[in-house]
Design a protein around this motif. Structure first.
Motif, short mmCIF file in Angstrom:
data_model
loop_
_atom_site.label_atom_id
_atom_site.label_comp_id
_atom_site.label_asym_id
_atom_site.label_seq_id
_atom_site.Cartn_x
_atom_site.Cartn_y
_atom_site.Cartn_z
N GLN A 305 0.83 -1.20 0.00
CA GLN A 305 0.00 0.00 0.00
C GLN A 305 0.87 1.26 0.00
N ASP A 309 0.95 4.13 -2.80
CA ASP A 309 0.67 5.53 -2.45
C ASP A 309 1.74 6.45 -3.02
N LYS A 320 -5.43 4.82 -7.46
CA LYS A 320 -4.90 4.55 -6.12
C LYS A 320 -5.73 3.46 -5.46
N PRO A 321 -5.12 2.37 -5.05
CA PRO A 321 -5.89 1.32 -4.39
C PRO A 321 -6.40 1.79 -3.03
N GLU A 322 -7.62 1.39 -2.71
CA GLU A 322 -8.16 1.74 -1.40
C GLU A 322 -7.55 0.88 -0.31
N ASN A 323 -7.11 -0.31 -0.69
CA ASN A 323 -6.56 -1.27 0.26
C ASN A 323 -5.55 -2.14 -0.47
N TRP A 324 -4.54 -2.64 0.22
CA TRP A 324 -3.54 -3.48 -0.43
C TRP A 324 -4.17 -4.70 -1.09
N SER A 338 0.03 -5.75 4.11
CA SER A 338 -0.03 -4.29 4.20
C SER A 338 0.34 -3.67 2.86
#
Length: 338
Positions: A305, A309, A320-324, A338
Motif C-alpha cells: 500500500q 501511495d 490509487k488502491p483503497e486497500n492493499w 499491508s
C-alpha cells in the motif's frame, strides 16, 4: 433389443466419448512462467525443478501439467509477455507489478498472486568520488534494470525526495540507464563503461561489494520500511478466471517452494547455482539465504500500500488502491499484509 436401436445408442456413446475428455480437461494444461535473474526469484526455480505445480495439480484432480520457464532482463519485460498472452505467471519488483495493475482492466486485468521475498536494494559505486546521493552529477550514470517503473528507479525517486525535497523527486531519473542485473555487474566491475554505479539486487550487489572495487552508496532500507516486499508474482484474469483449480495449485506451489527454501537453504542454494552459475559457489549463495538482513522469503505482501501511495503521488499510477488487497487475487486476502 431391436436392431434399429443400435445406431442411436452407438451415436450417443460416440458423442459421450468425444465430449468427456473436454469436460475433464476444462482448464489449461500448461503454466508458462517468466522471471528476471537474481536470488530473489529462487522460489520459481524451486517450483519448476521440484515439480511442485505438477504435484499440486494432481492433488487438485487435474490432468498432466506442463510447466515452462523463461528468463528475462527485467520485470517490465515479463509484463509485456503477460499482456501479449505469451506467459501465464510472471515475476518482477513491486514497481512493474503495480504499474500493470494500474493499466489493466477487464479480461487483461492483472493482480498479484503472492509476494516472494523482501530484500534490500543496494546502490553500489566504483567511483571514489561518490559516497552519497549528494555526490552525483549530471555526468554520472546509474544502471537500473529498467527506467521509470522498476523498484530501482522508484527507490531512487524516494531517495531523491528525501535528500532534496519533493520537487526534486525526479532529479536522479536522467542519470539512470537500463541494464539487466548481470549486465550491470559486468559493466561496473569491467571498468570499461561509463556506468560506474549500479542499483542492484542480490547476489549481484554482494558480488560487487566483495570485489574490492566497489563501495556502498545507499540501501533501499534508508527510504523503504525494512521488510517491504521486493518481488511479486502476478497473473492476469486470462489465466486466473478460466482456471480456478490450476491457478490455486500454482499459487500453493509457490508457497510450498518458499517453505521448502526456508527449511532447506543448502539444497535451495544448489538449485540456484545450477540455474545461474556463480564462480563463488553454492555455499556463498547459502550464506545469503540464511541472512535475514539480505533476504527473507515470504508470501505475505508487505508495504504494498505504501509503495502504491508513493507511485500514485508522483504520477506513475493513475489509480490509487483503497486497500492493499485491491492489488492481489483472492488467495492473498486472508493474509496479514499491508
Amino acid at each position: 433389443m431391436p436392431k434399429r436401436a443400435w445406431p442411436g445408442i452407438t451415436a450417443a456413446l460416440l458423442l459421450l466419448m468425444l465430449t468427456l475428455p473436454r469436460q475433464v480437461r476444462a482448464e489449461a494444461d500448461t503454466v508458462r512462467i517468466a522471471q528476471p535473474y537474481g536470488l530473489l526469484y529462487l522460489p520459481s526455480y524451486v517450483v519448476v525443478d521440484r515439480h511442485m505445480i505438477e504435484d499440486r495439480a494432481v492433488v487438485a484432480g487435474l490432468g498432466p501439467i506442463k510447466v515452462t520457464l523463461t528468463r528475462l532482463a527485467s520485470g517490465p519485460a515479463g509484463s509485456d509477455m503477460l499482456l501479449a498472452g505469451d506467459a501465464d505467471v510472471v515475476m518482477g519488483g513491486f514497481g512493474p507489478a503495480l504499474t500493470l495493475w494500474d493499466k489493466t482492466r477487464g479480461k487483461q486485468k492483472v493482480r498479484g498472486m503472492l509476494a516472494l521475498c523482501s530484500s534490500p536494494l543496494l546502490v553500489v559505486s566504483t567511483d571514489p568520488r561518490i559516497h552519497s546521493l549528494a555526490d552525483f552529477t549530471d555526468r554520472d550514470r546509474i544502471a537500473v534494470s529498467a527506467i521509470k517503473i522498476t523498484d530501482q528507479a522508484i527507490t531512487l525517486q524516494m531517495a531523491a525526495a528525501k535528500q532534496w525535497g519533493w520537487d526534486a523527486r525526479f532529479r536522479l531519473d536522467p542519470l539512470t540507464v537500463a541494464m539487466s542485473n548481470p549486465d550491470g555487474q559486468a559493466a561496473l566491475l569491467g571498468g570499461l563503461s561509463e556506468v560506474r554505479n549500479h542499483a542492484a539486487i542480490i547476489p549481484f550487489s554482494i558480488a560487487e561489494l566483495e570485489s574490492g572495487k566497489a563501495h556502498l552508496v545507499m540501501s533501499s532500507d534508508d527510504v523503504l520500511e525494512p521488510g517491504s516486499t521486493s518481488v511479486v508474482v502476478y497473473a492476469s484474469a486470462q489465466f486466473h478466471d478460466p482456471n480456478p483449480k490450476l491457478y490455486a495449485a500454482t499459487a500453493r506451489a509457490f508457497e510450498d517452494a518458499i517453505d521448502w527454501i526456508n527449511a532447506h537453504p543448502h539444497e535451495a542454494a544448489a538449485i540456484y547455482v545450477a540455474r545461474e552459475p556463480r564462480k563463488e559457489g553454492a555455499d556463498w549463495i547459502e550464506t545469503m539465504i540464511r541472512d535475514p538482513a539480505l533476504i527473507r522469503f515470504g508470501a505475505t505482501p508487505r508495504g504494498m500500500q505504501a509503495h502504491a501511495d508513493f507511485m500514485h503521488a508522483v504520477g506513475t499510477l493513475k489509480n490509487k488502491p483503497e486497500n492493499w488487497k485491491d492489488l492481489f487475487w483472492e488467495n492473498m486476502w486472508t493474509k496479514d499484509g499491508s
